[in-house]
Motif scaffolding. Structure first.
Motif, mmCIF file in Angstrom:
data_model
loop_
_atom_site.group_PDB
_atom_site.id
_atom_site.type_symbol
_atom_site.label_atom_id
_atom_site.label_comp_id
_atom_site.label_asym_id
_atom_site.label_seq_id
_atom_site.Cartn_x
_atom_site.Cartn_y
_atom_site.Cartn_z
ATOM 1 N N SER A 213 89.673 86.545 174.454
ATOM 2 C CA SER A 213 89.549 86.643 173.005
ATOM 3 C C SER A 213 90.367 85.556 172.337
ATOM 4 O O SER A 213 91.269 84.962 172.942
ATOM 5 C CB SER A 213 89.998 88.025 172.510
ATOM 6 N N GLN A 214 90.022 85.323 171.063
ATOM 7 C CA GLN A 214 90.701 84.298 170.269
ATOM 8 C C GLN A 214 91.780 84.944 169.422
ATOM 9 O O GLN A 214 91.556 85.969 168.790
ATOM 10 C CB GLN A 214 89.669 83.588 169.385
ATOM 11 N N GLY A 215 92.958 84.342 169.407
ATOM 12 C CA GLY A 215 94.057 84.853 168.609
ATOM 13 C C GLY A 215 93.966 84.396 167.173
ATOM 14 O O GLY A 215 93.141 83.561 166.792
ATOM 15 N N LEU A 216 94.866 84.959 166.342
ATOM 16 C CA LEU A 216 94.872 84.593 164.931
ATOM 17 C C LEU A 216 95.220 83.128 164.722
ATOM 18 O O LEU A 216 94.800 82.520 163.732
ATOM 19 C CB LEU A 216 95.881 85.481 164.178
ATOM 20 N N ASN A 217 95.982 82.533 165.634
ATOM 21 C CA ASN A 217 96.332 81.118 165.500
ATOM 22 C C ASN A 217 95.260 80.183 166.035
ATOM 23 O O ASN A 217 95.429 78.960 166.021
ATOM 24 C CB ASN A 217 97.669 80.841 166.203
#
Length: 1180
Positions: free
Chosen positions: A184-188
Motif C-alpha cells: 500500500s501507499q503511505g500518506l507521504n
C-alpha cells in the motif's frame, strides 16, 4: 416569547430562515448607508501562472462607494501599472499576465478598502501565490534485489509544489499498481511492502505526482525490483553480486509485526478544529499483519470516522476539541503484535461565537456591537473604525469600547461609521465589518407579495419585511372588520412575519400588516389561501417479477382541485433510465421485458406548487439460478469421490437444492443420469460410484422459479474394474412349444457390468426330478432355449452374471415351466338352471388337472339363441361367451331375453388355448311382461270422439293376450274425472272412442298384457273438437269484449293470475307446495292409492306423474329389474362376456339385467305446470 414556545412545536424547518431575517435590519439601497463588502477573494489565493490574476472586491453603499488597494501594507497605485485594471463600479482587480506579465512579480498580500461619506470598510488580507509544479531532481536509482518475505519501502519523495501534488504509483503501461493489505501507499507517497513476494518482481515501479491546478503530471525515475527465493538467491550471489549489493541478505521466515510508520512507541499529532485528522500505521511482518485502531478512554465517533488504505489510515472529519486524546494502532499476526500510541492535540484558529451585525439607530438611540470569538489558544480582539484602530480615531463621547463590545449612547445624527473587529491567534484571524448607520426614517413595508398559498396542517408564514428608524412596531389584523391579532394560535416574529403554526381551512382570509413608529405608518394587505394536501391514495406496491416478465406500479393521487399535480417517477432516487421498455401512462409505470438492471426502488413523486408527496416500492427481479461453477473432484476412491462446486447467483430466489448428474462416457456417452440431490446450502457431496465407469459430473441449481442450466462438466474420473455386483433381473422360464423351455432375463446395462467381458451363466434342472444342474455360459444376450423337454413340467432356473474379473454373487432360483399344449378333455355334467326371465345358472364338473397340460386359466361358456315361441323363423343368433377364471364349477349368465330358446356348452382354457367343448345343453327362458307399446297417437278427433292408434311393444317378452286402455277427463281446474277402462284385443291397432264431451281434455293410459301380466304403460293427452255453431255464437257476442270496463277487468284478472303463478313457481322451486300439488298429496296417484270407497272414482289429476300406472300393484316392476328374492346367487357367479364386465375371479361389476328399453317421448305429453295461456283460456 413564552407564548411562542407553548403555541408552536417542531418549527425546526423555519429556524434557519428566521434567524437569517432577524439578525440585522436590512437597509433599503435607496437610503444612505455605509459601504458593505459583498464579495472578496479567499485569504490564501493560489493562482495559475498561465491565466490572468483576478482579485475580487465588491461592495454596496449609498452613495456608491469608491475602492483602493494596498499591497504588502503600502498603497497599490494601479494607474502606474499598465497590466493592472479595476472593473468599473467595482473594486475587483485584473492583472493581465497573458500579455507578458509574470505571476511571481505580483505575489504578495493585498487588501481592498471601500469608502463613502458614511464610512470605510476593508477586506481580508488576500495572500496571492503562484502555483508551482516542480520536477523531480535527477537521481540514479539502482535496481533492488531482495529476498522473498522481507519488508521493503520504495521511496517517492515528490517535489514540494503549490498546492501539494496528488501522488500515485503506476507501471510503464500507465496501469495503477494493485494495492492490498500487504502492499500500500503511505500518506507521504512511499510504497510500503509488509513482505515481498515473487509476484512483486517488475522492472518499472514509477511514482507520479499530479498537480491539479496546472494540470501537469511529473514522474520519478522507474525503480526495478527483483524478489528472490532462497535457491535463486544463492545462484545470483555466486554469479553476479557481492553480499553488499543485496537488499536484505538474510533469508526471511515468518516473524511478528513491527511498524514501518510511524517510528518508535509514541508520537504526537496536532490538528486544527474543523480540519480532517489523518493517522497512519503501516506494519511489516510475515504473515501480513492486520491493523486495528482504538482510542484510550473513549469510543471513536462512528459518524465521523473512516478507515482507509486497508485499515492503515484512520480518518476523522470535522475535528472538534473532543477528538483530542491518545489513539492506539495495533498490528497483529499469528506470531504476535505491536502497537503505537499517537497523542492528538486539537488547536483552533479563531471561530465566531457572535459576529458583529450592522446596526441602524435613530438619532438619540442607544445600541451595541458585539464581536465574540473563540480559539485555541484564546484569540485577541481589536477594534478599528473606518479601517483605523479605534484608539487612533477621534474621540466620541457617544461610544465606549468594553473588550469585545462597543457601546453606543444617544448617538448623534452624523455618527455613522464602519467598525472592524479583528480576532486572531497563531493559527489565523477573523475580520468582520459592521456599520452603525444613524437614520431617521418613517416605516416602510418592503414586500409586495399579496397572496400566500399553503397546505392545510402546515405552518403558514406571512412575511412583512419592514424598515424604519426608529424600528417600527408591527401589528397584524384579520378580516375586513380589522380585528387585531393578539395570539390565540398565532406566532409573531421580530422580523414582522406572522406565523400560523397549523393552518386550517378557516385560516384562509385577508390579513393586514401595519408598521408604526414615531415618524409614520405603513400597511400591506395579504391574502392567505389554505389548500388540501396532496395525498397518494394508491401507492406503488412491492413487486417480485421473473426475468423477462412485466412489472407495473400504480400511483393514484388525490389533490386540491385548484392545484395541478405533476407525477414523476424515480429509480433509486435518480431519474428513470431512458429505455423504450419503460413507459408511463397516466398514473401507471410499466416495465416490459424486465432485466436485472431494472431492480431497485421506484418512487412515485407528486409535485404541486405547494407540496410534494412520494411513495416508494421495491422491484425484485427473480429468475432461475445461474449454473454452479468450479466443479472439483477430491478424495478419489474406488467406490466414491467427493464433488465440490461454487453456487451461481440465486437471482433473488434462494436455492432450495442441487441436483448432481453423471455421464457414463464409456457406455452411454451424451446421456446424463441422476446421481443425487442435496440441500441448497451444501456445496459438496460424497458420491457413491460403480466400477469400470468413466464418470463426468455436472450440477444443476434449483429454486422456486425453476432449474438452472447445467454447470460445465467436471473432469472425467475412471473407476477401476471389478466383478459384477448384481445378477440380471426378470428371470423367467416359459415354454413356447410343448417340447421346449425358453429362459429369458433382463441384461445388465453397461453401467452395471463392472468390467470387460460380460457374460451370463444359465443353469436349469427339472424340479423334484434332477439333482444336477445343467449349465451353459452365453454371451451378452437375453435368452436361451432348452429343447427336448417334457410338456409342461416345472424347472428350477438361475442366471448368473460374470466378467473377466469374476462372478457376481450366487443368483436366486426361480421356477419356470416347459411349453403348454391344448387341454385334452371337455367338462362333463353340464347343467342349466333358469332363475328368471333374464338369468340362468350353469354348472359343470371340473376336468382333471393332468389333462389341462398347462396353466389352468378358467372355463369358457358359449351360448346363443336357438329360436323363441313368437318368432320361430329367425336364424340362430351369434354366439356369446363368458369366461370364469380359475378352477370354477359354476357361473351365472345374465342378460337373457324372456321366452327364448338358448344353446350352451363349456370349454376349459389354458395358456395354449381352449380344449374340446362339452355336449350342447338346451334351455329356454319363461315369458315376461311386455315393454310399453311403441307409440300411442291421436289420429282423428271430432266434437264427441277421438281415434287412437298404436303399435305393439318392441319387446313383447311373450305372447300378447290383450291391451288395456284407461282414460279420464280433465276440467279447467285440472281435476280428474272418473276413469274409464277398455280391454282391446291383441290383434287391434286402433280404436274409436265415442260419446265424449266436446272441447274437453282427456288423458289416456295404455299398456299390453301377456299371460304373466301387464307391462309398462304409455300415456297421451288430447282435446275433442269445439262445435262450430257455438263458436259462431261466441264470435257474435264478442262485442262485450270491446268494452273498456271488460278489458280492464280482464287485464286485472290476468295480472292477478300471473302474479299467483309466479308465486307458485317460486314456491315449487324452493320445495314448497302449491294448490295442485297439495291436492296431489291429499289424493295420490290412483296407481299407488286405492279408489275412494264412496264412489269408486280416482283422485284428482296430477300432471307431474304421467308415467305412473292407474292401478295399484304389478307383477313385475315397470323398469324390468329383478327383485332380490328372485335369485340367491352371489355376483361372483357372473362371468366375463359381451353383456357385462367381470373381474378375474368372475365377480360381476357390470349391469345385472339386459338393456332397458328407452320409452318414447310423445309430442303432446307434458309434465310441466299449467301455462298462463291455458289458465286464460278457461275464462273465455
Amino acid at each position: 416569547m413564552q407564548e411562542k414556545k407553548s403555541l408552536f412545536h417542531g418549527r425546526a424547518s423555519f429556524i434557519l430562515f428566521l434567524c437569517q431575517v432577524i439578525t440585522a435590519l436590512e437597509v433599503p439601497l435607496d437610503l444612505p448607508q455605509p459601504p458593505t463588502i459583498t464579495h472578496q477573494s479567499p485569504k490564501n489565493y493560489i493562482v495559475d501562472p498561465r491565466e490572468n490574476i483576478v482579485i475580487q472586491c465588491e461592495a454596496k453603499g449609498k452613495p456608491p462607494p469608491t475602492f483602493s488597494w494596498t499591497r504588502n501594507g503600502t498603497h497599490f497605485d494601479i494607474d502606474k501599472d499598465p497590466l493592472v485594471t479595476m472593473k468599473p463600479n467595482s473594486g475587483t482587480l485584473e492583472i493581465n499576465i497573458m500579455n507578458g506579465g509574470r505571476a511571481e512579480a505580483y505575489e504578495g498580500e493585498y487588501q481592498c478598502t471601500t469608502s463613502n461619506d458614511r464610512g470605510t470598510a476593508v477586506s481580508n488580507n488576500i495572500v496571492i501565490r503562484q502555483s508551482r509544479s516542480p520536477l523531480w531532481t535527477k537521481e540514479k536509482i539502482e535496481p533492488i534485489v531482495i529476498q522473498h518475505g522481507l519488508p521493503l519501502v520504495l521511496p517517492c519523495r515528490p517535489p514540494k509544489g503549490l498546492p501539494p501534488p496528488i501522488v500515485f504509483w503506476m507501471d510503464n503501461s500507465f496501469q495503477r499498481l494493485p494495492q492490498n493489505e500487504r502492499v500500500s501507499q503511505g500518506l507521504n507517497g512511499d510504497l510500503f511492502f509488509s513482505n515481498v513476494q515473487p509476484e512483486d518482481s517488475r522492472d518499472f515501479y514509477i511514482c507520479y505526482a499530479r498537480f491539479n491546478l496546472t494540470q501537469t503530471i511529473h514522474q520519478k525515475q522507474p525503480i526495478s525490483l527483483k524478489v528472490l527465493s532462497m535457491d535463486s538467491m544463492n545462484e545470483t550471489i555466486a554469479a553476479n553480486l557481492s553480499d553488499t549489493e543485496l537488499y536484505g541478505g538474510d533469508p526471511a521466515g515468518e516473524r511478528r509485526p513491527s511498524l514501518l510508520v510511524p517510528k518508535g512507541a509514541t508520537s504526537n499529532k496536532t490538528v486544527l478544529r474543523g480540519d480532517v485528522l489523518l493517522l497512519e500505521c503501516i506494519a511489516e511482518g510475515l504473515p501480513t499483519p492486520d491493523i486495528r485502531w482504538s482510542k484510550e478512554g473513549a469510543e471513536l465517533p462512528s459518524d465521523r470516522v473512516f478507515y482507509e488504505n486497508y485499515n492503515k489510515t484512520l480518518k476523522i472529519i470535522d475535528v472538534s476539541e473532543a477528538d483530542s486524546g491518545k489513539y492506539k494502532c495495533t498490528a497483529k499476526n499469528i506470531l504476535g503484535s505491536t502497537h503505537h500510541i499517537i497523542t492528538v492535540i486539537v488547536k483552533a484558529a479563531p471561530y465566531w461565537i457572535t459576529a458583529p451585525r450592522n446596526l441602524v439607530l435613530s438619532p438619540g438611540e442607544d445600541g451595541t456591537l458585539i464581536c465574540r470569538a473563540n480559539g485555541n489558544p484564546t484569540p485577541t480582539t481589536t477594534w478599528l473604525i473606518n479601517g483605523v484602530p479605534i484608539e487612533s480615531a477621534p474621540p466620541d463621547p457617544s461610544r465606549r469600547v468594553d473588550g469585545d463590545t462597543v457601546i453606543f449612547t444617544k448617538v448623534p445624527e452624523r455618527a455613522s461609521a464602519v467598525f472592524q473587529c479583528n480576532s486572531s491567534n497563531q493559527y489565523g484571524y477573523l475580520l468582520a465589518n459592521a456599520f452603525v448607520n444613524v437614520l431617521a426614517e418613517p416605516p416602510r413595508i418592503l414586500s409586495s407579495k399579496k397572496v400566500y398559498k399553503v397546505i392545510a396542517n402546515r405552518a403558514a408564514l406571512l412575511h412583512c419585511p419592514f424598515f424604519g428608524s426608529p424600528i417600527p412596531q408591527i401589528e397584524w389584523f384579520k378580516g375586513t372588520q380589522a380585528s387585531i391579532l393578539r395570539g390565540n394560535g398565532y406566532v409573531f416574529h421580530d422580523n414582522g412575519t406572522l406565523e400560523v403554526p397549523v393552518a386550517q381551512k378557516d385560516s384562509s382570509g385577508t390579513y393586514t400588516c401595519v408598521a408604526r413608529n414615531k415618524l409614520g405608518t405603513d400597511q400591506r394587505t395579504i391574502e392567505l389561501e389554505v389548500k388540501d394536501p396532496t395525498m397518494i391514495m394508491t401507492p406503488p406496491e412491492y413487486k417480485v417479477v421473473q426475468r423477462h416478465g412485466n412489472a407495473s406500479f400504480e400511483c393514484k393521487v388525490k389533490h386540491d382541485p385548484t392545484l395541478v399535480p405533476v407525477i414523476s417517477w424515480l429509480k433509486d432516487s435518480g431519474d428513470l433510465p431512458v429505455d423504450e421498455r419503460v413507459t408511463i401512462h397516466k398514473e401507471r409505470l410499466t416495465i416490459r421485458n424486465v432485466t436485472d438492471k431494472d431492480e431497485g426502488t421506484y418512487t412515485c413523486v407528486a409535485n404541486t406548487t405547494l407540496d410534494s408527496v412520494s411513495a416508494s416500492a421495491v422491484l425484485t427481479v427473480v429468475d432461475r439460478p445461474n449454473p454452479p461453477f468450479d466443479l472439483e473432484l477430491t478424495d478419489r476412491l474406488d467406490r466414491s469421490v467427493q464433488l465440490s462446486w461454487v453456487p451461481g447467483d440465486d437471482n433473488n430466489s434462494p436455492i432450495t437444492n442441487f441436483i448432481v448428474e453423471y455421464e457414463d462416457a464409456m457406455h452411454e456417452p451424451g446421456v446424463w443420469h441422476l446421481q443425487t440431490t442435496v440441500g441448497g446450502t451444501q456445496t459438496t457431496s460424497t458420491l457413491d460410484l460403480s466400477p469400470y465407469v468413466g464418470y463426468s459430473f455436472r450440477v444443476i441449481a434449483v429454486n422456486e422459479i425453476g432449474r438452472s442450466s447445467p454447470s460445465e462438466s467436471s473432469e472425467q474420473y475412471m473407476t477401476k474394474a471389478a466383478e459384477p455386483d448384481k445378477n440380471p433381473s426378470g428371470v423367467k422360464g416359459i415354454g413356447t412349444e410343448p417340447d421346449n423351455l425358453v429362459i429369458t432375463w433382463e441384461t445388465l446395462k453397461g453401467f452395471f457390468c463392472n468390467g470387460p467381458g460380460l457374460q451370463y451363466k444359465v443353469s436349469w434342472r427339472q424340479k423334484d426330478i434332477d439333482d444336477e444342474w445343467t449349465s451353459v455360459t452365453v454371451a451378452n444376450v437375453s435368452k436361451y432355449i432348452v429343447s427336448g423337454t417334457p410338456t409342461f413340467v416345472p424347472y428350477e432356473i438361475k442366471v448368473q452374471a460374470l466378467n473377466d474379473l469374476g462372478y457376481a454373487p450366487e443368483p436366486k432360483v426361480v421356477i419356470g415351466h416347459s411349453g403348454e399344449d391344448l387341454p385334452m378333455v371337455a367338462p362333463n355334467s353340464v347343467e342349466v338352471e333358469v332363475i328368471n326371465t333374464t338369468l340362468a345358472k350353469v354348472q359343470w364338473d371340473p376336468v382333471p388337472l393332468t389333462t389341462v397340460r398347462g396353466h389352468l386359466q378358467g372355463y369358457r361358456v358359449y351360448y346363443w339363441k336357438s329360436h323363441n315361441r313368437t318368432n320361430r323363423h329367425r336364424r340362430h343368433m351369434e354366439k356369446r361367451m363368458l369366461t370364469f377364471a380359475g378352477n370354477r364349477t359354476h357361473g351365472m349368465i345374465p342378460g337373457l331375453e324372456p321366452n327364448t330358446h338358448y344353446v350352451l356348452n363349456v370349454r376349459v382354457v389354458n395358456g395354449k388355448g381352449e380344449g374340446p367343448s362339452s355336449v350342447n345343453k338346451f334351455f329356454e327362458t319363461p315369458e315376461g311382461v311386455p315393454s310399453a307399446p311403441s307409440f300411442l297417437d291421436i289420429v282423428d278427433r271430432t266434437i264427441d270422439s277421438l281415434t287412437l292408434a298404436w303399435h305393439p311393444p318392441a319387446h313383447p317378452n311373450g305372447i300378447l293376450t290383450h291391451y288395456t286402455l284407461k282414460y279420464q277427463s280433465i276440467n279447467n281446474t285440472h281435476e280428474l274425472g272418473p276413469p274409464v277402462e277398455i280391454l282391446v284385443p291383441a290383434n287391434e291397432s286402433n280404436i274409436i272412442l265415442k260419446n265424449l264431451n266436446q272441447g274437453t281434455r282427456y288423458k289416456f293410459y295404455f299398456y299390453a298384457h301377456t299371460a304373466v301380466g301387464p307391462g309398462s304403460q304409455i300415456t297421451q293427452e288430447a282435446i275433442t273438437a269445439m262445435d262450430e255453431g257455438k263458436m259462431a255464437m261466441a264470435s257474435q257476442q264478442v262485442d262485450i269484449a270491446t268494452q273498456g270496463w271488460f278489458i280492464g277487468l280482464m287485464c286485472a284478472v290476468a295480472l292477478l293470475i300471473l302474479v299467483l303463478l309466479i308465486v307458485c313457481f317460486i314456491k315449487r322451486n324452493k320445495g314448497g307446495k302449491y294448490p295442485v300439488k297439495e291436492k296431489e298429496d291429499a289424493h295420490a296417484d290412483p296407481e299407488i292409492q286405492p279408489m275412494k270407497e264412496d264412489d269408486g272414482t280416482f283422485g284428482e289429476y296430477s300432471d307431474a306423474e304421467d308415467h305412473k300406472p292407474l292401478k295399484k300393484g304389478s307383477r313385475t316392476p315397470s323398469d324390468r329389474t329383478v327383485k332380490k328374492e328372485d335369485s340367491d346367487d352371489s355376483l361372483v357367479d357372473y362371468g366375463e362376456g359381451v353383456n357385462g364386465q367381470f373381474n378375474e375371479d368372475g365377480s360381476f361389476i357390470g349391469q345385472y339385467s339386459g338393456k332397458k328399453e328407452k320409452e318414447p317421448v310423445e309430442g303432446n305429453e307434458s309434465s310441466e305446470a299449467p301455462s298462463p295461456i291455458n289458465a286464460m283460456n278457461s275464462f273465455v
